[in-house]
Design a protein around this motif. Structure first.
Motif, short mmCIF file in Angstrom:
data_model
loop_
_atom_site.label_atom_id
_atom_site.label_comp_id
_atom_site.label_asym_id
_atom_site.label_seq_id
_atom_site.Cartn_x
_atom_site.Cartn_y
_atom_site.Cartn_z
N PHE A 101 -5.49 -30.06 14.23
CA PHE A 101 -6.66 -30.70 13.97
C PHE A 101 -7.53 -30.21 12.67
CE2 PHE A 101 -10.94 -31.88 14.84
CZ PHE A 101 -11.18 -33.00 15.19
N TYR A 102 -7.48 -29.13 12.83
CA TYR A 102 -8.03 -28.52 11.65
C TYR A 102 -7.47 -28.65 10.30
CZ TYR A 102 -10.84 -26.08 15.36
OH TYR A 102 -11.51 -25.67 16.32
N ALA A 103 -6.20 -28.42 10.51
CA ALA A 103 -5.28 -28.74 8.99
C ALA A 103 -5.47 -30.13 8.61
CB ALA A 103 -3.78 -28.37 9.62
N LEU A 104 -5.47 -31.26 9.52
CA LEU A 104 -5.13 -32.48 8.99
C LEU A 104 -6.77 -32.89 8.59
CD1 LEU A 104 -3.76 -35.13 8.66
CD2 LEU A 104 -4.40 -35.74 10.89
N TYR A 105 -7.96 -32.50 9.29
CA TYR A 105 -9.20 -33.02 8.86
C TYR A 105 -10.00 -31.93 8.12
CZ TYR A 105 -7.91 -36.90 11.97
OH TYR A 105 -7.31 -37.96 12.69
N SER A 106 -10.42 -31.96 7.14
CA SER A 106 -11.14 -31.30 6.29
C SER A 106 -12.56 -30.82 7.24
CB SER A 106 -11.43 -31.49 5.21
OG SER A 106 -12.37 -32.63 4.96
N SER A 107 -13.21 -29.43 6.89
CA SER A 107 -14.46 -29.45 7.50
C SER A 107 -15.49 -30.35 7.23
CB SER A 107 -15.07 -27.76 6.95
OG SER A 107 -15.09 -27.87 5.74
N LYS A 108 -15.43 -31.00 6.09
CA LYS A 108 -16.29 -32.00 5.52
C LYS A 108 -16.18 -33.33 6.19
CE LYS A 108 -18.21 -34.64 1.66
NZ LYS A 108 -18.23 -35.83 2.41
N LYS A 109 -14.90 -33.80 6.48
CA LYS A 109 -14.67 -34.94 7.09
C LYS A 109 -15.15 -34.58 8.71
CE LYS A 109 -11.13 -38.50 7.69
NZ LYS A 109 -9.93 -38.84 7.42
N ARG A 110 -14.72 -33.30 9.44
CA ARG A 110 -15.34 -33.19 10.70
C ARG A 110 -16.67 -33.20 10.80
NH1 ARG A 110 -11.45 -28.81 10.13
NH2 ARG A 110 -13.29 -27.26 10.29
N ASN A 111 -17.49 -32.66 10.01
CA ASN A 111 -19.09 -32.48 9.77
C ASN A 111 -19.50 -34.13 9.70
OD1 ASN A 111 -21.58 -31.42 9.92
ND2 ASN A 111 -21.71 -31.75 7.64
N ASP A 112 -18.80 -34.98 8.84
CA ASP A 112 -19.22 -36.21 8.54
C ASP A 112 -19.33 -36.73 10.15
OD1 ASP A 112 -19.94 -35.98 5.93
OD2 ASP A 112 -18.09 -36.87 5.22
N ALA A 113 -18.12 -36.81 10.57
CA ALA A 113 -17.83 -37.53 12.01
C ALA A 113 -18.76 -37.18 12.97
CB ALA A 113 -16.61 -36.76 12.29
N MET A 114 -19.41 -35.86 12.88
CA MET A 114 -20.50 -35.37 13.94
C MET A 114 -21.59 -35.96 13.64
SD MET A 114 -19.59 -31.21 14.89
CE MET A 114 -19.26 -30.66 13.29
N LEU A 115 -21.85 -36.35 12.36
CA LEU A 115 -23.14 -36.71 12.19
C LEU A 115 -23.22 -38.30 12.24
CD1 LEU A 115 -24.36 -34.62 9.20
CD2 LEU A 115 -25.17 -34.65 11.41
N TYR A 116 -21.95 -38.96 11.83
CA TYR A 116 -22.12 -40.41 11.57
C TYR A 116 -20.98 -41.16 12.31
CZ TYR A 116 -25.14 -39.18 7.87
OH TYR A 116 -26.15 -38.76 6.95
N ALA A 117 -20.31 -40.58 13.21
CA ALA A 117 -19.37 -41.36 14.23
C ALA A 117 -20.14 -42.16 14.95
CB ALA A 117 -18.36 -40.45 14.69
N LYS A 118 -21.27 -41.71 15.28
CA LYS A 118 -22.28 -42.54 16.21
C LYS A 118 -22.72 -43.82 15.87
CE LYS A 118 -26.41 -40.68 14.20
NZ LYS A 118 -25.96 -41.17 13.00
N ASP A 119 -22.40 -43.95 14.41
CA ASP A 119 -23.04 -45.44 13.79
C ASP A 119 -21.91 -46.30 13.93
OD1 ASP A 119 -25.46 -44.73 11.64
OD2 ASP A 119 -24.18 -42.88 12.02
N LEU A 120 -20.66 -46.15 14.59
CA LEU A 120 -19.55 -47.19 14.77
C LEU A 120 -20.04 -47.97 16.05
CD1 LEU A 120 -16.51 -44.95 13.79
CD2 LEU A 120 -17.32 -47.01 12.50
#
Length: 422
Positions: free
Chosen positions: A383-402
């Motif tokens: 999981f960490y290899a496929l998704y960068s730390s930035k992408k994971r951080n963006d997901a934690m903050l903005y996945a809710k907006d979907l």
């Protein structure tokens, strides 16, 4: 558990009469033998599959329908089938005089048939080819339209046919995805409790408890999944179908879909937009459940703040455009309609801090979920290899907006967004 008895419905202590309109569920060896009887009053059938799912169960299915007039829509197995406007049109164009749709497949085929069935008022049956997700018995169709992943209200299948031998021979990644989808319910159930506490959302103890019991059943037999053990595969499929029925009981996907699914949808949607790889849905859900447990642990580590994080409008729009690109406006319009950003939950958070933290602490820790995933060979390192730390951080903050649903992602954003923003 007798699934067909559960289909008869339950008069519940929550005050509702829970019901599900599926007529038949068969999860057994040679389950396709029931098709002849189930389809006795239907003559014009449209069979929908892709090349891989047809290879898995197509001949078994057609062997029981030799006296029927059959049209087939077999999608290429070379590319990932996306349940979008093009796929909808391809199936709809072949409906003509069909009085029954038979889908052969799992997630995407299921959602596609469900959607076309509902909006064209033609019943459907699903012949399952993998224990990969819980949507077989749910009344929502997860489609990607206008570039957005949206769950549409849709009807239920007339029947679910699941041959255990076919399920056991599914690609192992799909079997792991089904297991991962089940593990994700720890997070989803916790989000449901959280929203009841924060927003007074409807909650049903019967549905909660029965969903939780299916997680435990699956965990008890997890060791046999990698071996394709018949009993383990059957139990996994039963758990997925039962949880789907419970979504119908609840009138929404609440018992089965929360913050972990929002993260999964984030990785899928941004992957499609940017042409980047992403995991199958259930595997993303499983790994995302680890992330949501880490979020809960972070929230438990200190006192709640008195004020909520809210960025300047210009900053919020910039970040949304950067992340969601072509679908950013749709996400922002959704949140404006729901009113999550204008809601001031700070008083509720402070008044109910102890109760909220008690709920958050009920989920297994991130390390415990990692251990559960390791039972079927799922390793967070991929999981960490496929998704960068930035992408994971963006997901934690903005996945809710979907989505329009309140989950721990909103609590995290409200209280810790200023610490984590990029």
């Amino acid at each position: 558990m007798d699934i067909n008895k559960l289909l008869c419905g339950v008069t519940c202590s929550c005050g509702k009469r829970h019901a599900c309109d599926i007529q038949y569920v068969y999860i057994e060896k040679n389950a396709t033998k029931h098709l002849k009887e189930i389809c006795r009053d239907n003559q014009n059938l449209l069979v929908v599959a892709d090349q891989n799912t047809f290879a898995a169960a197509g001949e078994k299915t057609l062997a029981e329908l030799q006296d029927k007039h059959i049209k087939k829509m077999i999608f290429s197995g070379q590319d990932v089938l996306v349940p979008n406007e093009e796929a909808i049109a391809a199936v709809t164009d072949l409906l003509e005089d069909a009085d029954l749709i038979i889908g052969i497949g799992s997630g995407v085929i299921q959602d596609l048939c469900k959607y076309v069935s509902f909006y064209n008022k033609v019943p459907y049956i699903i012949v399952a080819t993998a224990p990969s997700m819980d949507g077989y018995a749910s009344n929502g169709a997860a489609m990607i339209t206008n570039g957005m992943k949206e769950t549409y209200p849709a009807g239920l299948p007339k029947a679910i046919i699941a041959d255990v031998d076919v399920l056991a021979n599914a690609p192992m990644g799909m079997i792991k995805a089904g297991y991962g989808d089940i593990i994700g319910k720890f997070s989803a159930l916790n989000d449901w409790k959280l929203s009841r506490c924060v927003n007074g959302e409807y909650f049903c103890d019967y549905i909660y408890d029965l969903t939780y019991s299916q997680i435990k059943r699956t965990l008890d037999l997890a060791g046999g999944i990698l071996k394709r053990d018949e009993e383990s595969i059957r139990t996994l499929m039963e758990a997925l179908v039962i949880i789907g029925i419970l979504m119908s009981f609840a009138g929404s996907s609440r018992p089965a879909s929360g913050s972990e699914h929002h993260l999964s949808h984030f990785f899928e949607i941004t992957g499609i937009i940017r042409g980047e790889d992403y995991f199958p849905h259930g595997i993303d859900v499983a790994y995302s459940a680890v992330i949501t447990s880490e979020i809960r642990e972070k929230l438990l580590s200190g006192p709640f703040k008195d004020t909520l994080y809210r960025p300047k409008e210009s900053e919020y729009r910039r970040r949304m455009q950067e992340i969601y690109q072509s679908v950013a406006d749709g996400c922002m319009d959704l949140q404006k309609k729901v009113g999550n950003y204008s809601a001031d939950r700070s008083v509720t958070y402070k008044e109910k801090e102890a109760e909220i933290k008690e709920i958050l602490a009920q989920v297994p820790t991130a390390e415990e979920i990692k251990e559960m995933l390791s039972l079927v060979g799922l390793d967070m390192e991929e999981f960490y290899a496929l998704y960068s730390s930035k992408k994971r951080n963006d997901a934690m903050l903005y996945a809710k907006d979907l989505k329009d649903r309140y989950t721990v992602l909103w609590l995290y954003y409200d209280l810790l967004g200023d610490e984590k923003r990029a």
